[in-house]
Design a protein around this motif. Structure first.
Motif, short mmCIF file in Angstrom:
data_model
loop_
_atom_site.label_atom_id
_atom_site.label_comp_id
_atom_site.label_asym_id
_atom_site.label_seq_id
_atom_site.Cartn_x
_atom_site.Cartn_y
_atom_site.Cartn_z
N GLY A 84 18.64 39.86 38.11
CA GLY A 84 19.08 41.13 38.67
C GLY A 84 19.33 42.15 37.59
N GLY A 85 20.03 43.19 37.93
CA GLY A 85 20.32 44.26 36.98
C GLY A 85 21.42 43.88 36.00
N THR A 86 21.48 44.61 34.90
CA THR A 86 22.47 44.33 33.87
C THR A 86 23.90 44.50 34.36
OG1 THR A 86 20.86 44.95 32.17
CG2 THR A 86 23.18 44.91 31.52
N PRO A 87 24.25 45.56 35.12
CA PRO A 87 25.62 45.67 35.63
C PRO A 87 26.01 44.47 36.50
CG PRO A 87 24.48 47.77 35.84
CD PRO A 87 23.44 46.77 35.47
N THR A 88 25.07 44.02 37.34
CA THR A 88 25.35 42.83 38.17
C THR A 88 25.56 41.62 37.29
OG1 THR A 88 24.00 43.74 39.97
CG2 THR A 88 24.46 41.37 40.02
N GLY A 89 24.75 41.50 36.24
CA GLY A 89 24.88 40.38 35.32
C GLY A 89 26.26 40.32 34.68
N ARG A 90 26.79 41.47 34.29
CA ARG A 90 28.12 41.50 33.68
C ARG A 90 29.19 41.00 34.66
NH1 ARG A 90 26.37 46.76 31.55
NH2 ARG A 90 25.96 46.54 29.31
N LYS A 91 29.07 41.43 35.92
CA LYS A 91 30.05 41.01 36.92
C LYS A 91 29.96 39.52 37.20
CE LYS A 91 30.08 45.53 39.24
NZ LYS A 91 29.73 46.26 40.50
N VAL A 92 28.72 39.00 37.29
CA VAL A 92 28.53 37.58 37.56
C VAL A 92 29.10 36.73 36.43
CG1 VAL A 92 26.77 35.77 37.72
CG2 VAL A 92 26.59 37.81 39.14
N HIS A 93 28.82 37.10 35.18
CA HIS A 93 29.35 36.35 34.05
C HIS A 93 30.88 36.37 34.06
CE1 HIS A 93 25.99 35.22 31.28
NE2 HIS A 93 25.33 36.05 32.07
N GLU A 94 31.44 37.49 34.46
CA GLU A 94 32.90 37.60 34.48
C GLU A 94 33.52 36.67 35.50
OE1 GLU A 94 36.36 41.01 35.31
OE2 GLU A 94 34.25 41.60 35.09
N VAL A 95 33.02 36.68 36.74
CA VAL A 95 33.66 35.87 37.79
C VAL A 95 33.32 34.39 37.62
CG1 VAL A 95 33.76 37.77 39.41
CG2 VAL A 95 31.76 36.28 39.43
N ALA A 96 32.09 34.07 37.19
CA ALA A 96 31.72 32.67 36.99
C ALA A 96 32.45 32.07 35.79
CB ALA A 96 30.21 32.54 36.81
N GLY A 97 32.71 32.90 34.80
CA GLY A 97 33.39 32.41 33.61
C GLY A 97 34.79 31.90 33.90
N GLY A 98 35.42 32.42 34.95
CA GLY A 98 36.75 31.95 35.30
C GLY A 98 36.76 30.49 35.70
N ASN A 99 35.63 29.98 36.16
CA ASN A 99 35.52 28.57 36.54
C ASN A 99 34.78 27.75 35.49
OD1 ASN A 99 36.74 29.06 39.10
ND2 ASN A 99 34.78 29.88 39.83
N LEU A 100 34.44 28.39 34.35
CA LEU A 100 33.66 27.75 33.29
C LEU A 100 32.32 27.23 33.80
CD1 LEU A 100 36.44 25.80 31.34
CD2 LEU A 100 35.47 28.06 30.85
N ALA A 101 31.79 27.91 34.81
CA ALA A 101 30.46 27.55 35.31
C ALA A 101 29.40 28.01 34.32
CB ALA A 101 30.21 28.18 36.67
N THR A 102 28.34 27.23 34.21
CA THR A 102 27.20 27.64 33.39
C THR A 102 26.50 28.82 34.07
OG1 THR A 102 26.89 25.39 32.60
CG2 THR A 102 25.02 26.88 32.39
N VAL A 103 26.11 29.82 33.29
CA VAL A 103 25.43 30.99 33.85
C VAL A 103 24.09 31.19 33.15
CG1 VAL A 103 25.54 33.47 34.32
CG2 VAL A 103 27.63 32.09 34.38
N LEU A 104 23.04 31.31 33.93
CA LEU A 104 21.72 31.69 33.45
C LEU A 104 21.42 33.07 34.01
CD1 LEU A 104 19.79 28.38 34.26
CD2 LEU A 104 20.92 28.99 32.12
N SER A 105 21.01 34.01 33.19
CA SER A 105 20.78 35.36 33.69
C SER A 105 19.52 35.97 33.10
CB SER A 105 21.99 36.26 33.41
OG SER A 105 22.34 36.23 32.04
N GLU A 106 18.72 36.51 33.97
CA GLU A 106 17.54 37.30 33.59
C GLU A 106 17.81 38.71 34.09
OE1 GLU A 106 12.82 37.94 34.67
OE2 GLU A 106 13.91 36.25 35.55
N LEU A 107 18.07 39.63 33.18
CA LEU A 107 18.55 40.95 33.56
C LEU A 107 17.50 42.02 33.27
CD1 LEU A 107 22.17 40.51 32.16
CD2 LEU A 107 21.29 39.92 34.43
N GLY A 108 17.87 43.25 33.52
CA GLY A 108 16.94 44.35 33.34
C GLY A 108 16.47 44.51 31.91
N GLY A 109 15.31 45.13 31.73
CA GLY A 109 14.77 45.31 30.39
C GLY A 109 14.27 46.72 30.15
#
Length: 371
Positions: free
Chosen positions: A250-275
Motif C-alpha cells: 500500500g501507500g507509505t502513510p498506510t505503511g507507517r500506521k501499520v508498523h506502528e499498531v503492529a509493533g505494539g504486539n511485536l508482530a513481524t511486518v512485511l511492507s511494500e510501499l509506494g515508490g
C-alpha cells in the motif's frame, strides 16, 4: 478531464460481448471460517465501475468485530493443525487443485477485475493468466523442500527446518487486486499458515470469489478468511494481538500506521510501499526500444502501480530525439472503454485518484513544464 472523458467513451462505444454476462454477485459479505458472514446490524458500501460510474455490487463493511471473528477462526484452524500438520503432499494437491479451478475461471476473473479497477481487459487477461502458476510453484516448492544441515563443530547435528509462523494478516491494494493477493496467499498457505486478508474496498470482488475457489479445492475452513472493510478494518487487523505477521502492500502513510499498531504486539511486518522510480536512458541506448519500454513503464495500469516509472532521465545528447519519439508514442495510446479489446488505457480508479493526478499536472505547469 480523463475520468469524465472515459466515462463518455465507455457509454458511446458498442458494448463488447463480454459485458453480456455477470460474473460476480450483487452483494458480498465477509468470508469467515469457510462461509459468508453477515452481521445482524451492519453497513455496506458500494463498489463501482470507474469507467461508467455505475454500481457493480454492495459489500458488507467489515469492522473490528468481523476482524476478531476472522482472526479467531484463523487461530483455531492453525492451532488445531488441520492445515499446518496436513501431509505436505496433501497441502500441495489442494494448492494445485485451486490453481486448476482458477485457471478455468481466468476469463471471468479478468472481466471482473477490469470492471472494478477500470484497467484494460487486455492487461487483465495477460496478468491473470499467469496467476495459477504461483499456486503451482509453491505447491512444488513444499513437495521438494528438504531443509538444510549446516556443519557444526563438535559431536552435534545442526539442522534448519522451516515452520509456519501462525496467523498472517494480509492487506492488499486496488491496483492489482488478484495479482498481489495471490503473491501473498500462495506462499503463506503453502508454508502451513492461516490467513486473514483485507482487500481494498475499491476492488474486493475477485478476492472474495477466490475464497470460494479455495474451499472448493479442499482448503479446511478457517484457514483462509477475507474481511472486506474500509480503514478501521485494516487498523483492527494490523493491530490484533493474535496476529503473528502483517503483510502489507500500500501507500507509505498506510505503511507507517501499520508498523506502528503492529509493533505494539511485536508482530513481524512485511511492507511494500509506494515508490518514486526513475527510468534512465543513456546516449548509447536503442532509442526505439527505450521509448517503448519507458511508455510501458509509465502507463501500464493507467500509471497506477508502485513500480511505475514516475521520472524519466534522458542523456542530453539524445534528449530532443527521444522526447519527440516518446510524445508520438504516448499520443498513440488508445484510451477508451476498458472492456474493449483494443483499448490500451482505461480510467483512474476513482475521483480521489483523478484529483491527485490533476494536482500533479497543475504543479508541473507551475514549475515550467509543458502538457
Amino acid at each position: 478531464m480523463l475520468f469524465s472523458r472515459l466515462s463518455s467513451l465507455a457509454l458511446a462505444r458498442k458494448t463488447p460481448a463480454t459485458l453480456l454476462f455477470r460474473s460476480y454477485s450483487t452483494h458480498y459479505g465477509s468470508w469467515i471460517n469457510g462461509a459468508t458472514y453477515e452481521p445482524e446490524q451492519g453497513t455496506s458500501y458500494t463498489v463501482s465501475d470507474p469507467a461508467r460510474l455505475t454500481p457493480l455490487c454492495t459489500v458488507s463493511d467489515a469492522g473490528p468485530a468481523e476482524v476478531d471473528l476472522a482472526v479467531k477462526a484463523a487461530r483455531e484452524s492453525f492451532d488445531s493443525g488441520v492445515w499446518k500438520d496436513m501431509p505436505v503432499q496433501d497441502r500441495a494437491n489442494i494448492l494445485n487443485d485451486a490453481a486448476r479451478l482458477l485457471r478455468a475461471r481466468v476469463p471471468e476473473f479478468a472481466h471482473t477485475e477490469s470492471l472494478q479497477t477500470g484497467r484494460a481487459i487486455r492487461e487483465m487477461n495477460a496478468q491473470l493468466g499467469r496467476l495459477p502458476e504461483w499456486l503451482e510453484y509453491f505447491a512444488a516448492l513444499i513437495r521438494t523442500s528438504e531443509g538444510t544441515c549446516p556443519p557444526f563443530k563438535g559431536p552435534y547435528v545442526n539442522y534448519v527446518k522451516r515452520v509456519p509462523i501462525g496467523v498472517c494478516a494480509q492487506i492488499t491494494p486496488w491496483n492489482h487486486p488478484m495479482l498481489i493477493a495471490i503473491k501473498k496467499i500462495a506462499p503463506a498457505l503453502a508454508a502451513g499458515n492461516s490467513v486473514v486478508l483485507k482487500p481494498s474496498e475499491h476492488a474486493p470482488i475477485t478476492v472474495l470469489e477466490f475464497a470460494g475457489i479455495l474451499k472448493e479445492a479442499g482448503l479446511p475452513d478457517g484457514v483462509f478468511n477475507v474481511v472486506p472493510g474500509q480503514g478501521q478494518c485494516g487498523a483492527a487487523l494490523a493491530g490484533h494481538n493474535d496476529v503473528d505477521l502483517v503483510d502489507l502492500t500500500g501507500g507509505t502513510p498506510t505503511g507507517r500506521k501499520v508498523h506502528e499498531v503492529a509493533g505494539g504486539n511485536l508482530a513481524t511486518v512485511l511492507s511494500e510501499l509506494g515508490g518514486k522510480a526513475p527510468m534512465i536512458v543513456f546516449d548509447d541506448a536503442d532509442i526505439e526500444q527505450a521509448v517503448n519500454g519507458c511508455a510501458f513503464g509509465s502507463f501500464v495500469a493507467t500509471g497506477q502501480t508502485c513500480i511505475a516509472g514516475t521520472r524519466l532521465l534522458v542523456h542530453e545528447d539524445i534528449y530532443d530525439d527521444f522526447v519527440a519519439r516518446y510524445v508520438e508514442k504516448v499520443s498513440g495510446i488508445k484510451i477508451g472503454d476498458p472492456q474493449h479489446p483494443d483499448t490500451q488505457m482505461g480510467p483512474v480508479i476513482n475521483q480521489g485518484q483523478l484529483d491527485q493526478v490533476m494536482k500533479f499536472c497543475e504543479l508541473g505547469v507551475e514549475e515550467g513544464g509543458t502538457i
